[in-house]
Design a protein around this motif. Structure first.
Motif, PDB file in Angstrom:
ATOM      1  N   UNK A  28     -11.775   2.182   2.145  1.00  0.00           N
ATOM      2  CA  UNK A  28     -11.815   1.028   1.501  1.00  0.00           C
ATOM      3  C   UNK A  28     -10.281   0.859   1.819  1.00  0.00           C
ATOM      4  N   UNK A  29      -9.071   1.867   1.861  1.00  0.00           N
ATOM      5  CA  UNK A  29      -7.875   1.619   2.406  1.00  0.00           C
ATOM      6  C   UNK A  29      -7.929   2.122   3.802  1.00  0.00           C
ATOM      7  N   UNK A  30      -8.894   2.116   4.501  1.00  0.00           N
ATOM      8  CA  UNK A  30      -8.658   2.980   5.575  1.00  0.00           C
ATOM      9  C   UNK A  30      -7.639   1.760   6.807  1.00  0.00           C
ATOM     10  N   UNK A  31      -8.061   0.772   6.759  1.00  0.00           N
ATOM     11  CA  UNK A  31      -7.181  -0.053   7.475  1.00  0.00           C
ATOM     12  C   UNK A  31      -6.152  -0.699   7.130  1.00  0.00           C
ATOM     13  N   UNK A  32      -5.140   0.045   5.962  1.00  0.00           N
ATOM     14  CA  UNK A  32      -3.899  -0.338   5.027  1.00  0.00           C
ATOM     15  C   UNK A  32      -2.823  -0.253   5.789  1.00  0.00           C
ATOM     16  N   UNK A  33      -2.427  -1.641   6.627  1.00  0.00           N
ATOM     17  CA  UNK A  33      -0.940  -1.080   7.308  1.00  0.00           C
ATOM     18  C   UNK A  33      -0.187  -1.110   6.381  1.00  0.00           C
ATOM     19  N   UNK A  34       1.656  -0.867   6.673  1.00  0.00           N
ATOM     20  CA  UNK A  34       2.379  -0.595   6.024  1.00  0.00           C
ATOM     21  C   UNK A  34       3.389  -1.321   7.048  1.00  0.00           C
ATOM     22  N   UNK A  35       4.563  -1.370   6.732  1.00  0.00           N
ATOM     23  CA  UNK A  35       5.999  -1.144   8.003  1.00  0.00           C
ATOM     24  C   UNK A  35       5.668   0.323   8.530  1.00  0.00           C
ATOM     25  N   UNK A  36       6.668   0.444   9.741  1.00  0.00           N
ATOM     26  CA  UNK A  36       6.697   1.683   9.540  1.00  0.00           C
ATOM     27  C   UNK A  36       8.033   2.899   8.893  1.00  0.00           C
ATOM     28  N   UNK A  37       8.541   1.959   8.238  1.00  0.00           N
ATOM     29  CA  UNK A  37       9.149   2.626   7.044  1.00  0.00           C
ATOM     30  C   UNK A  37       8.209   3.145   6.014  1.00  0.00           C
ATOM     31  N   UNK A  38       8.081   2.784   5.586  1.00  0.00           N
ATOM     32  CA  UNK A  38       6.852   3.091   4.537  1.00  0.00           C
ATOM     33  C   UNK A  38       6.182   3.910   4.492  1.00  0.00           C
ATOM     34  N   UNK A  39       5.226   5.010   3.675  1.00  0.00           N
ATOM     35  CA  UNK A  39       4.553   6.272   4.091  1.00  0.00           C
ATOM     36  C   UNK A  39       3.274   5.381   4.124  1.00  0.00           C
ATOM     37  N   UNK A  40       1.821   5.362   5.025  1.00  0.00           N
ATOM     38  CA  UNK A  40       0.886   5.124   4.922  1.00  0.00           C
ATOM     39  C   UNK A  40      -0.128   5.776   3.625  1.00  0.00           C
ATOM     40  N   UNK A  41      -0.961   4.713   3.331  1.00  0.00           N
ATOM     41  CA  UNK A  41      -2.465   5.174   2.645  1.00  0.00           C
ATOM     42  C   UNK A  41      -2.468   6.761   2.531  1.00  0.00           C
TER      43      UNK A  41
END
Length: 130
Positions: A28-41
């Motif tokens: 479900x979270x495979x395409x969850x994008x965040x800013x580069x400064x934040x940690x990825x899922x």
């Protein structure tokens, strides 16, 4: 003996259900994008151990994958930084789907054992009543 088999299969059902939950979370979270400064899922991994107190297995906990993820150049994405990058989780969909099939089959096998043992127990009760 019959109740041990039901108990062991029950631990398998619980373990496979939790594995399925973790896999569905990952997918479900495979395409969850965040800013580069934040940690990825972070991908979830279920840790399973033998039970020291009773037969069967149990989920000892979960481990998390790397928060580093992967940077993707998408300058038109609303979360892109000044260089046009966003961070996605580093999760392989093919691997998750393969594990999903294994977890589903394990769950089905444990459920089948519970059904067969229950039927055998009911048959033994019928013999005892005769």
């Amino acid at each position: 003996m019959t109740f041990d088999a039901i108990g062991i299969a029950g631990t398998g059902l619980t373990t496979h259900r939790k594995w399925l939950d973790a896999l569905s979370d990952n997918i479900a979270n495979i395409n969850t994008a965040v800013t580069p400064a934040a940690p990825a899922f972070q991908e979830r991994y279920v840790v399973v151990e033998n039970s020291a107190l009773s037969p069967g297995v149990y989920v000892a906990g979960t481990e998390l994958g790397s928060p580093e993820g992967r940077l993707v150049h998408q300058p038109d994405h609303p979360l892109a930084d000044a260089d046009g990058y966003v961070r996605y989780p580093d999760i392989d969909l093919g691997d998750q789907m393969s594990q999903l099939i294994m977890a589903q089959r394990g769950y089905q096998a444990s459920a089948g054992i519970v059904d067969r043992v229950r039927n055998a127990y009911e048959a033994a009760l019928q013999i005892g009543r005769s």
